[in-house]
Design an enzyme around this catalytic site. Structure first.
Site, PDB file in Angstrom:
ATOM      1  CB  SER A 215      -0.981   0.000   1.173  1.00 37.94           C
ATOM      2  OG  SER A 215      -0.245  -0.184   2.324  1.00 37.94           O
ATOM      3  N   GLY A 217      -0.432   4.698   0.054  1.00 36.23           N
ATOM      4  CA  GLY A 217      -1.275   5.872   0.277  1.00 36.23           C
ATOM      5  C   GLY A 217      -2.043   6.289  -0.990  1.00 36.23           C
ATOM      6  N   GLY A 220      -2.201   4.351  -3.989  1.00 34.99           N
ATOM      7  CA  GLY A 220      -2.744   3.065  -4.454  1.00 34.99           C
ATOM      8  C   GLY A 220      -2.017   2.050  -4.092  1.00 34.99           C
ATOM      9  N   GLY A 246      -5.129   1.282   5.716  1.00 33.57           N
ATOM     10  CA  GLY A 246      -4.566   0.077   5.470  1.00 33.57           C
ATOM     11  C   GLY A 246      -5.399  -1.261   6.157  1.00 33.57           C
ATOM     12  CG  ASP A 247      -6.188  -1.413  10.044  1.00 33.24           C
ATOM     13  OD1 ASP A 247      -5.008  -1.929   9.920  1.00 33.24           O
ATOM     14  OD2 ASP A 247      -6.333  -0.368  10.862  1.00 33.24           O
TER      15      ASP A 247
END
Length: 310
Positions: A215, A217, A220, A246-247
């Protein structure tokens, strides 16, 4: 049922103040609390999506009781192993400009408590369709804890998804989880060599035998799986709180891992759900409207032998 593991959960507290003044006294305008820890955020997002999920990990003391009760109030099923140490708290002080965080250390886990958790984990593998392993390790837990849990899940033919950092990430990658999802900073922290502008995929392959989704930010996601390299990003930046993005990504990937969703469908879903999490006010939640609007607009690029990214 997707099982989410959080070995170092927390009670997240947010204090709202007019302005944060170092060394000053503050009157708090509002206090919010929620279950904290990356794996608990994953569980809450999956529950909101209507997916069967169970949260597990280690909880202790009255703070741990509060975390468990907050999950129950949201309707999230859980099965935690109790420990003597007090579950940590995280405090965010939010003013009109930014947020300042104070993270307590996690309690020390005894060898006996860790053995009890491993036994609980073995039991939960029976009904599990996917296991997610998220967040930092508390003191007392071996650095290869996630690697050991990945091995147990692999022996039970249960797919695993790893999201951690530092030595725990490197040890976990060596155990070959079904999928790993570090962010770009976490990944570069464990790479044997720093990638050049076109060398991320090769650098990832040097430390991970299995698929990795990175990931980045607003830029993408990039997925590296053997000779396949896929990239996917939201069409427009989403403003808001990126803490739980992120989760939310892990929640989407876990669902896709369970359903064996191919990369061209899986990555756009993960990008859209991550964007919807940025639009939500707190980690562990997402904006359903943003999710529905964004999902059809996201198109991945890449595929087999995507040498341009190597």
């Amino acid at each position: 049922m997707i099982v989410t593991v959080t070995l170092n959960p927390a009670l997240d507290l947010t204090y709202a103040v007019d302005a944060l003044v170092p060394h000053g006294t503050h009157r708090v305008a509002a206090v919010a609390e929620r279950p904290g820890g990356k794996g608990l955020n994953v569980a809450r997002v999956l529950h909101a999506l209507g997916e069967p999920v169970l949260a597990t990990g280690l909880l202790g003391g009255p703070t741990g009781d509060r975390v468990a009760s907050l999950l129950t109030a949201e309707g999230v099923r859980s099965s935690f192993v109790r420990m003597v140490g007090e579950t940590r708290r995280t405090v965010a002080v939010v003013d009109g400009a930014d947020a300042t965080g104070f993270w307590e250390p996690g309690p020390t886990v005894t060898p006996g408590e860790w053995s009890l958790f491993v036994a609980e984990f073995r039991e939960l593998l029976g009904p599990a369709t996917v296991v997610t392993l998220s967040g930092s390790l508390p003191p007392g837990v071996p650095i290869d804890a996630y690697a050991s849990l990945i091995a147990l899940a692999s022996a039970a033919n249960v797919p695993t998804l790893l999201d951690t950092s530092g030595p725990a990430l490197l040890a976990g990658l060596r155990a070959t989880p079904s999928l790993a999802k570090p962010n770009i900073d976490e990944l570069t922290g464990v790479l044997s060599r720093q990638p050049g502008p076109q060398g991320l995929a090769d650098a990832v392959r040097a430390v991970a035998a299995g698929p990795v989704v990175v990931s980045r930010g607003p830029a993408g996601l990039i997925a590296i799986a053997g000779d396949e390299v896929w990239e996917c990003a939201p069409p427009v930046p989403i403003e808001g709180n990126p803490t739980g993005a992120g989760d939310a990504c892990v929640a989407a990937l876990a669902r896709g891992l369970r359903d064996r969703t191919p990369w061209p469908d899986l990555l756009p879903d993960a990008v859209a759900l991550s964007a919807a999490a940025v639009a939500a006010p707190e980690a562990g939640a997402f904006d359903p409207g943003i999710y529905r609007q964004t999902r059809p607009t996201v198109t991945p690029a890449g595929g087999n032998h995507a040498r341009a990214h190597r």
